[in-house]
Structure formats: structure tokens, C-alpha cells
Design a protein around this motif. Sequence first.
Motif: not given
Lengths: 534, 334
Positions: A469, B300, B302, B318, B320
Motif C-alpha cells: 500500500e 485498514g 494504515q 504502520e 502489517k
Amino acid sequence: MHSFAQLIYTLSGSTKTNEKLQALVNYFAHANEKDKVWVIALFSGRRPRRTVSGTQLAVWCAELVNLPMWLFQECYHTVGDLSETIALLIPEKTNGSTQHPAQPLHYYVEKFQQLEKAAEAEKKLFILQSWLELSSRERFVFNKLLSGTFRVGVSQKLMVNALARTVQLDANVIAHRISGNWDPSTTLFSALLSEQSTQTDLSKPYPFYLAYALEGSLTELGEPADWQAEWKWDGIRGQVIKRNDQLFVWSRGEDLITEKFPEYTILQSKLPNGVVIDGEILPYKNGQVLNFNVLQTRIGRKNITKKHLQEAPVGLFAYDLLELNGEDIRHLALAERRAALEELIGMLQLPWLQLSPIVTFSNWDELTTIREQSRAINSEGLMLKRRSSAYLVGRRRGDWWKWKIDPLTIDAVMVYAQKGAGRRSNLYTDYTFAVKDGDKLVPFTKAYSGLTDKEFAQVDAFVKKNSLEKFGPVRTVKPELVFEIAFEGIAASNRHKSGVALRFPRISRWRIDKPPDEINTLDDLKKMLELYGK
Amino acid sequence: MPLISFTDKGLYCEQGNFYIDPWQPVDKAVITHAHSDHARGGSRAYLCHRDSLPLLKLRLGPYNYQLVEWNEKVILNEVIVSLHPAGHIIGSSQVRVEYKGEVWVVSGDYKTEADGLSGIFEAIPCNTFITESTFGLPIYNWKPQQAIYHDIQNWVRSNELANKTSVLIGYSLGKAQRLLKAVEEVPGNIYVHGAIWNVHETLLQAGFKLPAVQRITPDTPKEAFKGSVVIAPPSAEGSLWMRRFASYSVGICSGWMQVRGNQRRRNADAGFALSDHADWNGLLQAVKATGAEKVYITHGFQSVFSRYLNEIGIDASEVKTEYGTEDEETQSAN
């Protein structure tokens, strides 16, 4: 605005045509007269002109709710829709708030028009004020109207049918009356639907008759002799109208495009009055139809230069004659209309104005063989029209069929993914694909459609698992998933790294059976370009 | 060595030799709540809140469970461990871990609005806060529970008038119980899917007060569903199981319904943004209220949430994890 927003939510929330129809009928029964005119305009593609840019809206909203721009962008990528993002970010009105109550639909749309030339500060003031006085739903619809991206999942036909029920008129009559040139801000509901509307608007086109793709086998059509076959051309479907010494050219999207084609100006003097021709605007040079890509270089330009005219000259292939001597002849049989059309075109003697040639055949097998040649002459396949057919309104089954050739295909691997919009919001559904070039992968196209919801969900899960991400919308994905990409045409392009641009690319299937090292190569693409891209 | 480290089995406190919500079997697991992505079977010993016990027994089976009340201190090799209400579902807790004056809090899943069932979220002052971020984007701001209940009730009534069954879709543990509370106020019968029935019975036996419901079985006459309310888990949505309801309207209850596209994608007739997770403002308030100097963001949004926290002066990173997908989202209907 409340009842209009309600209408839009009901329409977009329902998948049942009857429910949608009922919602429209209810709306037309209760809405105020001015709003009704706007709804007809909006649902027939007459969107208000965009008066502010999406970027301006984004910046103003971020400022209003005190968020950094990057965070606004993240929200936008997740929602997949600017109007909705703004609608969600602005807090709801609280009870007992001192804001003005919301105004009706026409107030807002007409205000946009008035503000078109206003200073930015004035526009901003109006927009911020409106955002605060509207509810979240209303704000969403307001933004859609404002940003010129207003689209509803409702066909014009459905709206016309609802209107027909409300005013007790035949739907075909309504479809004709609301076509053409009229200004929703000055047109009265009663005047729009009156018989006069067709008589006073000289430019008014007829609703186009459209065909469905052929279903079933050719033999089900009956006798070959009852059918007229023509090539299906890939250009811009249009209507050329000459009335009262004036010339109008309409596109199928009901845009008046007379100015875009200076080539046609001569028709103003040459065509007799009271004539409407249905045809295809095509790139055409020395008796040859060119690749659609050639036309794309000049559509969308505000000013057509001499260079455009030389490099991308257009012709008109006439399909049909809808009006002659000022008389609507759509009810006549195709064979009669065609005869009149041939006479008219023959008389004009213009090299770029051609009859769309009739393909002669004696049996269905022969026609099947002929269809194989389509791509070689830059045609998309065949059209089949019953010789006795009248010129109907809208898309209909039965008398006209399109019979397109199979698309070109190539196997490619997915290399980038991006979240989609609308019902694909927050799902990775927009992909970029690559072919092999030695050890390298060369991206050559994007495709957004062709997978089932279930397959999209699987690919989405793969993307989320196989890429970190990060910020911004695009994810680089492990090149592992192979798809067959189908497309209608290929052309050389210097804007793309791969050197090619595809027409209507989409995913035709997921090649779960194929490992990524067996995909097609850049050379394969170049060969296709050589074969079909001229 | 940090007090809690992020390992491939889950959040690990080395000093106390225990894991919090591990995703692989371990010797000692402290469990925040009974959802399947947080509570997994196979560990030797579990520590959980008293109210989580019946739910864990239902979902994981019999194990060695140690029960505590909220705020009750348990000492594990000099590490003080205590659970505190998280407001997510019945029994859901945050885990406070203290060693030599340093305090870490693991939020598990939480919501800041009181739902009348799950206990009221408490912000626990700490040095380091590990928070979820399921709805960590500012587009996620929930309406008050009462307002959403009101919308649901109106929707049920309008279906009733049209002689349609109202099928409400929500997780069997957590959402379903809130939905019962919402529809309780509309007179009429409430039917539930087997998965919800199991949770319901378990909670009733544990002494929770919930509205009366009837289990849907193959023998339930189809006539019975007309105008009534049905509550079913996401796995039932669009499955053959739904065929028994002749004319029905589907309302999906989930925070994801905040965005129209999700609602359209799932072909719902209605979507209610009723969530068991904190919204954007809830997350921000929770983080600020802990006064933590360091915040770790799990499942979410993050990256977005941690970047934003850093910009407003809160040190955040963040992490994981394997949280974030409840089984019910993927399992098939039965």
C-alpha cells in the motif's frame, strides 16, 4: 433539490426497470414545471456546461474541511468519484442550523449558467454556501451537475416512456419533440412537448434508429432476398439536415457538430431544402476509408486547421433518407427510402459523399465469407436491414441487426492496477497490461471491463496481496496474471511507449492456464499493426 | 527490546511471554475479541474477558481459558496485563501491558460510540498505542446510532407496507445483535439465519437480554416471512438460501455502505452505514486521548492514517498484521 436527489438515488439504487420507470412517473407527476424541463434536458444528454474545474472543487472542499490536499486525494481514490467524495467530507447540517433551506433543482442549475462568466470568488462563494445548505445526497447531485459529470443509469428511452405516461402522448412523438436544439432555462414544459416544437426548430434531428447485435443464426432471419446487407462503418454516426437554406450536422449523441466538418459546407448550397440524411462521418481519402484513428486526431479540437483537413479529410457515407421535400418519410419501406437516397446522392456528384454500398449476396454462406473481408476495408462487419423496414426510433430488435467481426486478441500480463470508480469503488479494477520484448515487459494498453464481479474480487485480492500500500492511485503488481485482451482495431501511436494504440480494448478472458512467460510479444503487436493498422 | 514486538505469529510480549491475538498457535494468547481474524484456535492457553468466553467456546471450542473482568490486573513475569472495554462487540477489550512503568495498549477493534451492548470504549493513557484503522479516512464519519436505527426502522416499515420481507445483512456476531435492538421497536416477527441463531442462543444462555427471535429452518412456512424481518450474515447474501423469501428487500449494514459504489456493487436495495469500528473522528479522538508518544497503525488505511498523524505531530508508523478479514466475508452460505 430534495425530490430530485431522491429521484437520482432511487434510480441509481434500483436494478429493476419497472421501479425506475415508476420513480420517474412519480417525479413527473409531482415536480415543479421548471424542474421537469431540466430533468428532461439532463436525461437526454443536455448537461449544463462545466463552470468550475474538478481541481477547483477539490481545493475548495479540502480548504473548507481543513484537510491536506494529499488526504483529499486519498479519499477521492477510494471513493472513485469526486462529487461523492466532497459530499461525504462536508459535515451534515445539524438540526437548528442557521443555513438557508435548500432550493429547487432549476435554481441551482440556472445559477451555474449565470455564474459561467463570473469571477472565481463569486463562484466559490455560491458553491460553498450551497454545500453547507444541502444535505449529503443533495450535495452529491449538486456536485455532479456542477462538474459536468452528471450521468444516470437510465436510458433516454426510459425517461421518454415515463414522460409518455405522464402527458398521455406516444413515446415516439415525445422522442422527436425533445430532440434537437432547445434551451432548458427558457423552454416551458408545455411548449417543449407541444406539436409546435417540431415545426419551429429547423435544426431538429430525428431520433436515430439503432440495431442490436445479431442473436442466433442467420437462417433464422428467413429469406436472404428480404434483407439488405451493408458494411458496418466505424466513424461518427450523424444526421445531415438542410432546411430553409440552413445546414445542420448532428452526431448520434445529439451534439450539433456542423462547424467541425467544413468539408460539408458545400452541402448548404447543393442539397435541396427539406432533406435529412442519416450516414456515417468517416476518414476518407482517394476513394478509401481510413482507420478511425485518423479521425480521432481532429474530433474534440475546437478549431479545425488546414493541416487537419489535409491529414484527416472526411467523407460521408449515406445510409438512409429520413426526410424529403420537407416530408417525414421514415414510415416508408427501406427499399423505397434507399431508392430516393440513391437518386439524391447520384444527383449531387460529390466525390466524398458516397452511398454506403450495398453488399450483394445470394445466400447466407456467401455473406459469411464476405464478412471475413471487413477488416481489410476498415469496416467493423456487416449490417443487416429488412428491405421492408420502416425507420424506427431508438434501439430495436427484429428489422435491423449488426453483425460485427470477431475482435483481435492478444495475451498479456497485468503490470499495474488502479482502483475503479462507481460500483467498483475501492476495488482494484483498472489494469494496465504488458507484452514481452525480450526480457522486458512493455505496457501497451489499459482495460477496465470484461471480468465478472467475482473475478474482479479475486484480482483485487491478488493486487492487495502482491503490492505494498502506497500513496497515489497506481500499484505496481507482480507480473503474474495473464489475460486475453480483445480489441477492435490497432493504429500506430507515438504517444505510447509500445508504439501502438488499441481501439476498444477489454479483457476477453482470464488465462489462468497460461504462465506469464508464454504471453505475446511486442513483435506480435507490430505484425498486427502491419496487417490491420493502415 | 520493545515491550511488544511484531513477529510472524503476531504481537508478542517477550518479557511476559505471551501473544496478543496471534494468527498461529502459541503457548499463551491474550484475546481482544471473538471475531475469527483475532481469535484463532490451537493455542495452549487463552486469557480473555469474561463476556468473550461463551463466544470463544462457540467459535474455537474447548480450550484452557483464563477469565478476567475489565481493569483486573494479571501479572505475567512482572508484566502487568489488564483488559479494558473497546466497545466493538460483546466482550471486546483493549489490552493494556505495563512493565517497569512503561505502558503499551493494543486496541484490537474498537468503536467510540456506545452501542448499549458492548461496553463503553475507554481511552487508556499509555506510552505506545497500537490502533486499528479499518475506517481511517475522513470520508468515514458515522451518523449517530439512533439516527441509523431510525432509518432502518423506516425502511422495515415501508417494506411491511409493500408486503415485502426485510432482509438485513450483518455479521452474526456484533452487528446482528445491534440490528435486533434496532428492529425490536417495529412490531412484527424477527427471523434469523442459523449462524445468528447460534450466537443468539449462546448470548441468551450467558445472561444477555436480547429480543425474541425465531430460527429459520427448512420447515419454516414461506408465508411466515411476509412482512417480517430476517437477519442474515453476509454469506447468505445472493445465495440459494435467500430463495425462500418470495418478495424481499435487502439492506446491508456495514460501514462500507458509506460509499455508494459498494452498495451498488453488492446489489443492495438499501445500505446502512452501521459499523462496529470507530470512524475517522473516533480514531483521531482515541489516539489523542491516550496521550501516546508513539502510535502503531494496523489493519485498514494504515499508510494514510499514520501519515496524517505524523503531520499533526503524533509519531506514528504502520504495521502489517493479518487482521481485517472476518471469515464471514468469504465463507460460502450454508
